[in-house]
Design a protein around this motif. Structure first.
Motif, PDB file in Angstrom:
ATOM      1  N   PRO A   7       4.291   4.155  -8.986  1.00 57.15           N
ATOM      2  CA  PRO A   7       5.313   3.090  -8.887  1.00 57.15           C
ATOM      3  C   PRO A   7       5.672   2.713  -7.459  1.00 57.15           C
ATOM      4  CG  PRO A   7       6.274   5.167  -9.647  1.00 57.15           C
ATOM      5  CD  PRO A   7       4.785   5.340  -9.695  1.00 57.15           C
ATOM      6  N   ALA A   8       5.543   3.645  -6.521  1.00 61.30           N
ATOM      7  CA  ALA A   8       5.918   3.339  -5.136  1.00 61.30           C
ATOM      8  C   ALA A   8       4.927   2.401  -4.467  1.00 61.30           C
ATOM      9  CB  ALA A   8       6.044   4.635  -4.326  1.00 61.30           C
ATOM     10  N   PHE A   9       3.723   2.227  -5.047  1.00 62.00           N
ATOM     11  CA  PHE A   9       2.749   1.317  -4.446  1.00 62.00           C
ATOM     12  C   PHE A   9       3.167  -0.136  -4.615  1.00 62.00           C
ATOM     13  CE2 PHE A   9      -1.551  -0.694  -4.041  1.00 62.00           C
ATOM     14  CZ  PHE A   9      -1.768  -0.300  -2.732  1.00 62.00           C
ATOM     15  N   GLN A  10       4.201  -0.377  -5.415  1.00 58.11           N
ATOM     16  CA  GLN A  10       4.700  -1.741  -5.560  1.00 58.11           C
ATOM     17  C   GLN A  10       5.161  -2.306  -4.221  1.00 58.11           C
ATOM     18  OE1 GLN A  10       4.528  -3.631  -8.375  1.00 58.11           O
ATOM     19  NE2 GLN A  10       5.171  -5.309  -7.031  1.00 58.11           N
ATOM     20  N   PHE A  11       5.633  -1.417  -3.332  1.00 54.68           N
ATOM     21  CA  PHE A  11       6.061  -1.917  -2.024  1.00 54.68           C
ATOM     22  C   PHE A  11       4.906  -2.618  -1.313  1.00 54.68           C
ATOM     23  CE2 PHE A  11       6.662  -1.875   2.516  1.00 54.68           C
ATOM     24  CZ  PHE A  11       7.995  -2.224   2.662  1.00 54.68           C
ATOM     25  N   PHE A  12       3.716  -2.019  -1.312  1.00 58.19           N
ATOM     26  CA  PHE A  12       2.586  -2.623  -0.608  1.00 58.19           C
ATOM     27  C   PHE A  12       2.135  -3.893  -1.314  1.00 58.19           C
ATOM     28  CE2 PHE A  12      -1.839  -2.798   1.065  1.00 58.19           C
ATOM     29  CZ  PHE A  12      -1.530  -2.758   2.414  1.00 58.19           C
ATOM     30  N   ARG A  13       2.232  -3.928  -2.630  1.00 58.73           N
ATOM     31  CA  ARG A  13       1.894  -5.162  -3.352  1.00 58.73           C
ATOM     32  C   ARG A  13       2.814  -6.308  -2.911  1.00 58.73           C
ATOM     33  NH1 ARG A  13       2.080  -1.537  -7.883  1.00 58.73           N
ATOM     34  NH2 ARG A  13      -0.002  -0.913  -8.560  1.00 58.73           N
ATOM     35  N   ASP A  14       4.102  -5.989  -2.750  1.00 58.17           N
ATOM     36  CA  ASP A  14       5.067  -7.015  -2.356  1.00 58.17           C
ATOM     37  C   ASP A  14       4.994  -7.348  -0.872  1.00 58.17           C
ATOM     38  OD1 ASP A  14       6.092  -7.156  -4.945  1.00 58.17           O
ATOM     39  OD2 ASP A  14       7.608  -5.619  -4.562  1.00 58.17           O
ATOM     40  N   PHE A  15       4.549  -6.400  -0.070  1.00 59.83           N
ATOM     41  CA  PHE A  15       4.565  -6.543   1.385  1.00 59.83           C
ATOM     42  C   PHE A  15       3.648  -7.673   1.837  1.00 59.83           C
ATOM     43  CE2 PHE A  15       2.915  -5.175   5.614  1.00 59.83           C
ATOM     44  CZ  PHE A  15       4.101  -5.238   6.317  1.00 59.83           C
ATOM     45  N   ASP A  16       4.072  -8.374   2.877  1.00 54.93           N
ATOM     46  CA  ASP A  16       3.279  -9.468   3.456  1.00 54.93           C
ATOM     47  C   ASP A  16       3.015  -9.136   4.921  1.00 54.93           C
ATOM     48  OD1 ASP A  16       2.153 -11.844   4.340  1.00 54.93           O
ATOM     49  OD2 ASP A  16       3.553 -13.117   3.230  1.00 54.93           O
ATOM     50  N   ARG A  22      11.144 -13.761   2.365  1.00 59.64           N
ATOM     51  CA  ARG A  22      11.237 -12.341   2.053  1.00 59.64           C
ATOM     52  C   ARG A  22      11.484 -11.529   3.325  1.00 59.64           C
ATOM     53  NH1 ARG A  22       6.613 -10.728  -2.394  1.00 59.64           N
ATOM     54  NH2 ARG A  22       7.141 -12.291  -3.969  1.00 59.64           N
ATOM     55  N   PHE A  23      12.192 -10.422   3.152  1.00 62.75           N
ATOM     56  CA  PHE A  23      12.439  -9.510   4.264  1.00 62.75           C
ATOM     57  C   PHE A  23      11.958  -8.113   3.883  1.00 62.75           C
ATOM     58  CE2 PHE A  23      15.376 -12.951   4.901  1.00 62.75           C
ATOM     59  CZ  PHE A  23      15.531 -13.075   6.270  1.00 62.75           C
ATOM     60  N   PHE A  24      11.454  -7.396   4.891  1.00 60.06           N
ATOM     61  CA  PHE A  24      10.974  -6.029   4.693  1.00 60.06           C
ATOM     62  C   PHE A  24      11.573  -5.154   5.785  1.00 60.06           C
ATOM     63  CE2 PHE A  24       7.805  -9.070   3.293  1.00 60.06           C
ATOM     64  CZ  PHE A  24       7.590  -8.683   1.972  1.00 60.06           C
ATOM     65  N   LEU A  25      12.242  -4.086   5.378  1.00 62.93           N
ATOM     66  CA  LEU A  25      12.890  -3.184   6.329  1.00 62.93           C
ATOM     67  C   LEU A  25      12.240  -1.814   6.263  1.00 62.93           C
ATOM     68  CD1 LEU A  25      16.605  -2.818   7.191  1.00 62.93           C
ATOM     69  CD2 LEU A  25      15.396  -0.791   6.382  1.00 62.93           C
ATOM     70  N   GLY A  26      12.050  -1.212   7.425  1.00 61.89           N
ATOM     71  CA  GLY A  26      11.543   0.146   7.509  1.00 61.89           C
ATOM     72  C   GLY A  26      12.418   0.973   8.417  1.00 61.89           C
ATOM     73  N   ALA A  27      12.660   2.225   8.042  1.00 57.64           N
ATOM     74  CA  ALA A  27      13.453   3.146   8.861  1.00 57.64           C
ATOM     75  C   ALA A  27      12.775   4.501   8.852  1.00 57.64           C
ATOM     76  CB  ALA A  27      14.875   3.258   8.325  1.00 57.64           C
ATOM     77  N   GLY A  28      12.911   5.215   9.954  1.00 62.51           N
ATOM     78  CA  GLY A  28      12.327   6.548  10.040  1.00 62.51           C
ATOM     79  C   GLY A  28      13.124   7.437  10.963  1.00 62.51           C
TER      80      GLY A  28
END
Length: 666
Positions: free
Chosen positions: A555-564, A590-596
C-alpha cells in the motif's frame, strides 16, 4: 582623479589611475553582501567579502599562473559596472521560474607584457561569484596553477561539512569539522561562520577546465587546487579564455542554501532550441538485484537483463504510471569489466532481444532506457558513442545512463581537464540525438543543465548501492546530502528500498557476495524515510530502485504512483545540516512533502501556508509508526487540510514522513 563614462543599458565605466577597493567592489542588491577587489603594493590581485558589515572572507590572493605569461605586477585599466534583474524559465528543475538579480563589477587589468586579465565579480542576494577572463596575446597558455584563496575570517569558530578533496571520486563520507581543521575538501564545501552565516563554496559553468578542490597550502591557507593532467600541467587553453565561476552561496538559514538559484544563474541560457523532447520521468529497472547479488550483469543463469525480465518490468511500469525502465547488463562486454574494460555498445547479449523489447515498450507507452558502462575506457567510448546513440534514437530511446567505474587510460584523472572535456562531448553528442543523460561516476554538477537541459541528473556521491555491500549510508548522511552535494544540482541517488533488511535477497541460497561479505548489510532508515527520499533528494529522473516484487501489492507504493517527478516549484522549509530537513515540491496543483531526521527521534511542526489559499486538499500521510520498533511499518493516514492548517511531523530515529496533497476534486 576619477573619470566615469556612463553607457546605455545601466553600464558605467570607470577609468582609474589607481586601485582602491571602494571603486572595485560589487554589492548585492539588498545591500547585505559586498565582494571587493584590490591590488596589493606589488600589483597582485586580492578579494574579500563582507556580510552585514562583518568580514566573512579576509583579503585573499587571486590569479592564474602560466608558463607563457606572468599575470603579476598588474595595473588597473578600467572598471565596468552592470546590474541585472530578469526572470527566466527552464523546461524542468526544482523551480521552473527563476529570478536573476545581481550587481556586477568587471575589473580589467594589464600585465607588463600587455596581456589583459579581467576579474569579473557578481553579487547576488544569495551569494557572490568571480571568474577570470584573459586575452594573453599568444595562441595558447599552459596553466600550472590557480591562486584563488579562501581566507575565512573565523576559521577556528566556523564549522564545515564536506568530503575530502579527491580528483577521482565523490563517493566519500561527509566530515563535520572546524574549517581550521580542513586539510582538503571537494566542493560544494558548506560552512557556518561563528556569527551564524551559512555558506557554501563551489564553482559554476565548468567547461574545458579542471575541477577545483580546496587544499591547505604550505602557508596554511585554503586555496584552489586544480586536477592535473598526467604531466602535471593543470590545463592547456587558448590565449583568450574564460574560466568557471568561483562561487560562495550565502544565507541566514541552512535551507537558504538549498533554495538558492545562484549556480544556475551563472550559466548561459539553453543551447538547445527545441526542448520538447526533454521530459522528467519516474523509472524502475534491472539494477538493484546486481548489487544485492541475486542477479548478474553478465549473461548466465542469474542474468538480470533478459527479455523475459524486461517484459515483466515494462508491464509493471505501465500498470503503475511509471514512465521509464532501465536495464543494466543488456550489452556484451560485462565479462571484461575490471579487465580490458571493452564493452560493445550496440550488441545485446543473446538473451536480451533488444528490438522486441523496444517495440514492446513503445506499445505500452513506456520509455526504454539504455545503459553504457565505459569502465573508464574513454578512447573506446568516444569512438563508439555516435553510432550507439544514433541506433538508440532509431529504437525510440531518449534516455541514457552512463557509467565510469574504473580508472581512465593513460593516467588521466576523472576530474581533470581531460575528463571535463569528455563528459561535455557526451552531453553534446546526446543532445544531437535527442537523448537525455544520467551520468554516474560523473564530473560534478556546476549548473550546466541550464545550458544543456538534456544533462538531467548524475550521481556524484555515495548512492543507494553503498547500502548493499558496505556499512551503508546513515540517516545523518542523508540529512547532510541536501546541504552539500545537492547544492550543486540533481542527484540520481536511486531511492525507495522497501525490503529494508533484504530478507527476500538473503533467502536466496545462491546469492553472490561479490564485494565482500554483505550478509549484515541493510538499509539504516525507516520505510517512511525511504518514501520521503523521493521528495528530499531531487532528481528529474527519479527511480523506485527496489526489486519490483517488493512493491507489488504494497500500500505504501501508492506514494510513488501519485508522485510527479516533473515539479514546477520547490522550497526547503526547515532543517539543520546533518540533523533534519523538510522539503515541499509542487507539480501542477499537487504538492509533495518529504521530511527526514538523523538518528534522533524528532517532532516538527510545519505550517501548510505553501498550499494554495482557498483550496481544500486530501493529505495522504506516510509516517513512522512511533508505537513500534519495526522500521518497515509505515502508517498511512488520510485527512482533509487547507493552507491554514499545521502539520505535526513525528519521526522515529532514522525516520521520516512523506505527504501527498491532492485537491479534493481530483
Amino acid at each position: 582623479m576619477k573619470i566615469a563614462t556612463c553607457l546605455l543599458g545601466g553600464v558605467c565605466l570607470l577609468l582609474l589611475p589607481g586601485c582602491g577597493s571602494r571603486n572595485t567592489a560589487a554589492v548585492s542588491p539588498d545591500g547585505r553582501t559586498e565582494i571587493r577587489f584590490a591590488l596589493d603594493e606589488a600589483g597582485r590581485p586580492t578579494w574579500a567579502i563582507d556580510r552585514d558589515g562583518e568580514p566573512l572572507l579576509l583579503p585573499s590572493r587571486l590569479g592564474i599562473v602560466t608558463r607563457e605569461v606572468l599575470f603579476d605586477s598588474l595595473t588597473l585599466r578600467r572598471v565596468e559596472r552592470t546590474s541585472a534583474d530578469e526572470a527566466w524559465t527552464q523546461p524542468w528543475g526544482e523551480n521552473k521560474h527563476v529570478r536573476d538579480r545581481h550587481n556586477e563589477t568587471a575589473v580589467e587589468l594589464t600585465a607588463p607584457n600587455g596581456a589583459t586579465l579581467t576579474v569579473r565579480l557578481r553579487a547576488f542576494d544569495d551569494g557572490v561569484a568571480l571568474r577570470y577572463e584573459w586575452a594573453a596575446g599568444v595562441d595558447s597558455l599552459t596553466v600550472t596553477d590557480e591562486r584563488t584563496e579562501f581566507r575565512f575570517a573565523d576559521e577556528a569558530g566556523a564549522m564545515s561539512w564536506s568530503i575530502a578533496g579527491n580528483f577521482e571520486t565523490y563517493e566519500l563520507p561527509y566530515r563535520e569539522q572546524p574549517i581550521a581543521a580542513v586539510a582538503d575538501a571537494n566542493t560544494p564545501f558548506t560552512f557556518r561562520s561563528g556569527g551564524g552565516v551559512y555558506g557554501s563554496v563551489h564553482e559554476a559553468a565548468l567547461y574545458d577546465w579542471p575541477e577545483m578542490v580546496l587544499r591547505r597550502d604550505s602557508a596554511g591557507v585554503l586555496k584552489a587546487d586544480l586536477a592535473p593532467l598526467p604531466d602535471g600541467v593543470k590545463a592547456r587553453v587558448p590565449g583568450r579564455f574564460t574560466t568557471p565561476w568561483r562561487t560562495i552561496q550565502l544565507g541566514d538559514r541552512a535551507v537558504d542554501l538549498i533554495n538558492s538559484p545562484l549556480i544556475l544563474n551563472l550559466n548561459e541560457p539553453s543551447a538547445i532550441a527545441d526542448v520538447s523532447w526533454i521530459r522528467p520521468q519516474k523509472y524502475v529497472g534491472v539494477w538493484w538485484g546486481m548489487h544485492l547479488g541475486t542477479q548478474t550483469w553478465t549473461m548466465g543463469p542469474r542474468h538480470g537483463a533478459t527479455t523475459e525480465n524486461a517484459i515483466r518490468h515494462i508491464d509493471f511500469a505501465a500498470a503503475n504510471d511509471i514512465q521509464g525502465v532501465l536495464f543494466e547488463g543488456w550489452n556484451r562486454g560485462w565479462e571484461n569489466w575490471g579487465g580490458n574494460q571493452h564493452f560493445d555498445y550496440l550488441a545485446p547479449y543473446a538473451d536480451f532481444d533488444l528490438e522486441r523489447i523496444a517495440a514492446y515498450a513503445r506499445e505500452k507507452g513506456v520509455e526504454l532506457w539504455m545503459h553504457n558502462e565505459t569502465g573508464g575506457n574513454i578512447p573506446e567510448y568516444e569512438a563508439a558513442m555516435e553510432a550507439a546513440m544514433k541506433r538508440y534514437a532509431e529504437l525510440g530511446v531518449h534516455t541514457l545512463k552512463t557509467g565510469y567505474a574504473g580508472g581512465f587510460k593513460g593516467g588521466y584523472l576523472h576530474h581533470s581537464q581531460y575528463g571535463v572535456q569528455h563528459y561535455q562531448r557526451v552531453v553534446e553528442a546526446a543532445a544531437k540525438h535527442r537523448i537525455m543523460l544520467d551520468a554516474h561516476e560523473p564530473i560534478k554538477e556546476t549548473g550546466i543543465r541550464r545550458t544543456w537541459p538534456n544533462m538531467m541528473t548524475r550521481e556524484g556521491a555515495r548512492g543507494m548501492e553503498w547500502n548493499a555491500w558496505s556499512e551503508g549510508n546513515s540517516a545523518e548522511y542523508l540529512c547532510t546530502l541536501p546541504f552539500v552535494r545537492l547544492l550543486s544540482g540533481p542527484m540520481d541517488y536511486t531511492p525507495g528500498i522497501f525490503d529494508l533488511d533484504y530478507s527476500r535477497a538473503k533467502a536466496d541460497p545462491g546469492r553472490l557476495m561479490w564485494n565482500g561479505d554483505n550478509s549484515a548489510c541493510r538499509i539504516s532508515t525507516t520505510l517512511a524515510r525511504q518514501i520521503a527520499n523521493w521528495v528530499l533528494i531531487y532528481s528529474p529522473l527519479q527511480m523506485a530502485a527496489d526489486l519490483i516484487e517488493n512493491y507489488e501489492g504494497h500500500p505504501a507504493f501508492q506514494f510513488f504512483r501519485d508522485f510527479d517527478a516533473d515539479c514546477d516549484a520547490s522550497e526547503a522549509l526547515q532543517g539543520e545540516i546533518g540533523d533534519y530537513i523538510v522539503v515541499v515540491r509542487r507539480a501542477g496543483d499537487r504538492f509533495f512533502l518529504g521530511a527526514g531526521t538523523n538518528g534522533e527521534a524528532r517532532t516538527l511542526t510545519q505550517p501548510l501556508a505553501f498550499l494554495e489559499p482557498g483550496v481544500t486538499y486530501t493529505a495522504a500521510v506516510y509516517a513512522d509508526d512511533l508505537s513500534s520498533d519495526d522500521p518497515e511499518i509505515c502508517r498511512i493516514e488520510r485527512r482533509t487540510v487547507t493552507a491554514a492548517d499545521t502539520l505535526v511531523i513525528g519521526m522515529a530515529p532514522c525516520g521520516g514522513q512523506a505527504v501527498t496533497f491532492l485537491p479534493v476534486n481530483e
